[in-house]
Structures are given as structure tokens and as C-alpha cells.
Design a protein around this motif. Structure first.
Motif: not given
Length: 145
Positions: A117-119, A32-33, A21-27, A109-113
Motif C-alpha cells: 500500500a505504501g509503495l 508467520a501466515s 520497522a514497518a517493512y519487517y513487521g509486515d514481512f 511478498r503478496g501478503k505484505m499489504h
């Protein structure tokens, strides 16, 4: 989890659910950006592995073939993918990511902050272990009888 007791399957499923859920929200936010829907960005992500027929893309992305046509049409209009005849079956068109499509998925992928950060909290050994575990759990095909 406490002590040395490991997580049971239900706990692991819950952790995977929260992680995804966190990954896909970030993705989704990163896509969208770049003025893409999550489905369009997922398509680019899949095509990064190599060309694919429309029916294969629909199966991987678990969507109807008619929806896949619309997704690919919009990506093609933006110059992010192109259709090419299959080298093995002229009736089939493969979808191929373009150089611009690769650039856009790299930007996403670069914008998936949050994910990065988690990784980044993991050291090299932990990253290697996580990679190996995910590969073992989800990428290896089950043995056939």
C-alpha cells in the motif's frame, strides 16, 4: 523538514529505521501466515538471488553458522530448499531454493499489504527515483583506494 531544506543524516536514519520497522513487521506477519519464522523467510528471500553456501548465508543474515544449519534443516524438511554439492568445491554444500520455496516467498511478498500500500502511493517516477536512491545508497560497492 520545511521548505527546500533537505533532511540531515540523522533524520534520514530515523526515517529508514521507521520504514524498515514497518517493512519487517509486515514481512514477519506474512511469513508467520505461511508457518515460517522471519529468519526462515529471509533465507528464502536471499536464496531467490541464487544458491549460496551455508557460511555465506550466515554472513548475509548475520547469524551464527549453527543457527543457519537449523534454519536450513527446517526449510529443507518442508521442501523449500535443498542442499547440493558446490560445483567448485565438493566439501561445500550450496543451499538452493526449490520451486515450492519460490512459490512460498512469492505468497509472502503478496501478503505484505502495508508495504504494498505504501509503495502503491508512489507514481512511476517516484518509484524509479526511490529505487535509484536506494541502489545508490546501499547496493553500490565503495570505490577502493
Amino acid at each position: 523538514m520545511t521548505g527546500t531544506r533537505g533532511a540531515d543524516t540523522a533524520q534520514l536514519m530515523e526515517m529508514l529505521s521507521a520504514s524498515l520497522a514497518a517493512y519487517y513487521g509486515d514481512f514477519t506477519a506474512a511469513a508467520a501466515s505461511e508457518n515460517l519464522t522471519a529468519s526462515q523467510a529471509k533465507t528464502l528471500n536471499v536464496l531467490r538471488r541464487g544458491p549460496a553456501a551455508m557460511r555465506v548465508l550466515a554472513a548475509i543474515l548475520t547469524c551464527d553458522a549453527s543457527n543457519m544449519t537449523g534454519i536450513v534443516d527446517r526449510l529443507e524438511k518442508r521442501g523449500l530448499v535443498q542442499r547440493e554439492p558446490s560445483p567448485t568445491d565438493r566439501r561445500v554444500k550450496n543451499v538452493v531454493i526449490t520451486t515450492e520455496g519460490e512459490r512460498v516467498i512469492d505468497v509472502i511478498r503478496g501478503k505484505m499489504h502495508t508495504t504494498r500500500a505504501g509503495l502503491d502511493r508512489l507514481d512511476d517516477e517516484e518509484r524509479s527515483t526511490l529505487y535509484a536512491l536506494l541502489e545508490r545508497a546501499f547496493m553500490q560497492q565503495p570505490a577502493t583506494a
